[in-house]
Design an enzyme around this catalytic site. Sequence first.
Site, PDB file in Angstrom:
ATOM      1  N   LYS A  61       0.541   7.900 -10.923  1.00 14.30           N
ATOM      2  CA  LYS A  61       0.445   8.855  -9.818  1.00 14.30           C
ATOM      3  C   LYS A  61      -0.153  10.181 -10.278  1.00 14.30           C
ATOM      4  O   LYS A  61      -0.850  10.850  -9.502  1.00 14.30           O
ATOM      5  CB  LYS A  61       1.820   9.069  -9.201  1.00 14.30           C
ATOM      6  CG  LYS A  61       2.437   7.832  -8.559  1.00 14.30           C
ATOM      7  CD  LYS A  61       1.740   7.460  -7.254  1.00 14.30           C
ATOM      8  CE  LYS A  61       0.700   6.391  -7.331  1.00 14.30           C
ATOM      9  NZ  LYS A  61       0.080   6.078  -6.015  1.00 14.30           N
ATOM     10  N   TYR A 110       4.914   4.491 -13.826  1.00 12.27           N
ATOM     11  CA  TYR A 110       4.598   4.782 -12.426  1.00 12.27           C
ATOM     12  C   TYR A 110       4.161   6.235 -12.279  1.00 12.27           C
ATOM     13  O   TYR A 110       3.140   6.539 -11.645  1.00 12.27           O
ATOM     14  CB  TYR A 110       5.801   4.499 -11.539  1.00 12.27           C
ATOM     15  CG  TYR A 110       5.589   4.910 -10.099  1.00 12.27           C
ATOM     16  CD1 TYR A 110       4.721   4.177  -9.271  1.00 12.27           C
ATOM     17  CD2 TYR A 110       6.221   6.025  -9.556  1.00 12.27           C
ATOM     18  CE1 TYR A 110       4.503   4.555  -7.956  1.00 12.27           C
ATOM     19  CE2 TYR A 110       6.013   6.402  -8.241  1.00 12.27           C
ATOM     20  CZ  TYR A 110       5.155   5.663  -7.448  1.00 12.27           C
ATOM     21  OH  TYR A 110       4.935   6.044  -6.146  1.00 12.27           O
TER      22      TYR A 110
END
Length: 308
Positions: free
Chosen positions: A173, A169
Amino acid sequence: MQSFPDLSGRTVVVTGTTSGLGRALAARFVRAGARVLMTARDDARGRAAAREVGGELVLLDLADLASVRAAAARIRERTGDRLDVLVNNAGVAVGPRSETADGFELQIGTNHLGPAALTWLLMPALCGAGDPERPSRVVSTSSIGHRSARLDLDDLDWRRRRYSPVFAYGASKLANLLFAAELDRRLRLSGQPVLSVAAHPGMTASQLLANSYRRAGGGGLRARVLLAAERLVVQPVEDGIAAQWAAATGPVHGGDYLGPSGPLEAHGPAGPARRSAAAQDPVLAARLWPVTAAATGITPDPGRRLGA
């Protein structure tokens, strides 16, 4: 009563609008007078959200590049190639390992590759609506989670490394910030009237974790526990959209990164946000561009010189 800028005559696309940040952003744009195209993966939920908010539904699954291409074509047709704001908001987070329709790891595919492809495909419409006095805007949504991440451009899909949902994740990002920075650099070089800006919502009750577990087939109990935990430590979604809203409508410069201005950038009004060293690496940002183009099969709008 909260006041908003008058966005009458402006056309906005917000991705991921059936709940959380995207729905709240779409509603605020509508209240400000904008025409809002709201994207959603699920037709029934998307129709319900668009009906309640007052926007127009566009079906889009960022985890399927064929869907991205089809949605971009629909948006360009319905807007007459004039788009003032694109808010790349939709995303998934920290669910069990899964893959997109095209075989990419789900988080890098949904959070970076899909939005990058959509941005490139909509660039003619963004350039068509912008002018030097009022440039169009692309808002990329990142996360404080990018700060602990590294991006391996030779293993975006975590096939050679042991998979970590949290680090995957964070990497997605980080990719959002690198893409936004490189897009800003290329827009400046080409002289196009479009600003590339990034923002993050801090700790917000967005339902992102719970929705991600549901999508990946995670247990309903775990999703409910995650949603309950979010509510204990996060700010309301109406407060959480402050940075994205400021990036889309406030006084900004290309390349800006906004987030909550409170302690640890978790809560508070919008202000400048802190990037990790990796997110400020222009070499890494430049290297990510062709890797993304190869993965998506999309040439970044060479007619506008963004592929240069």
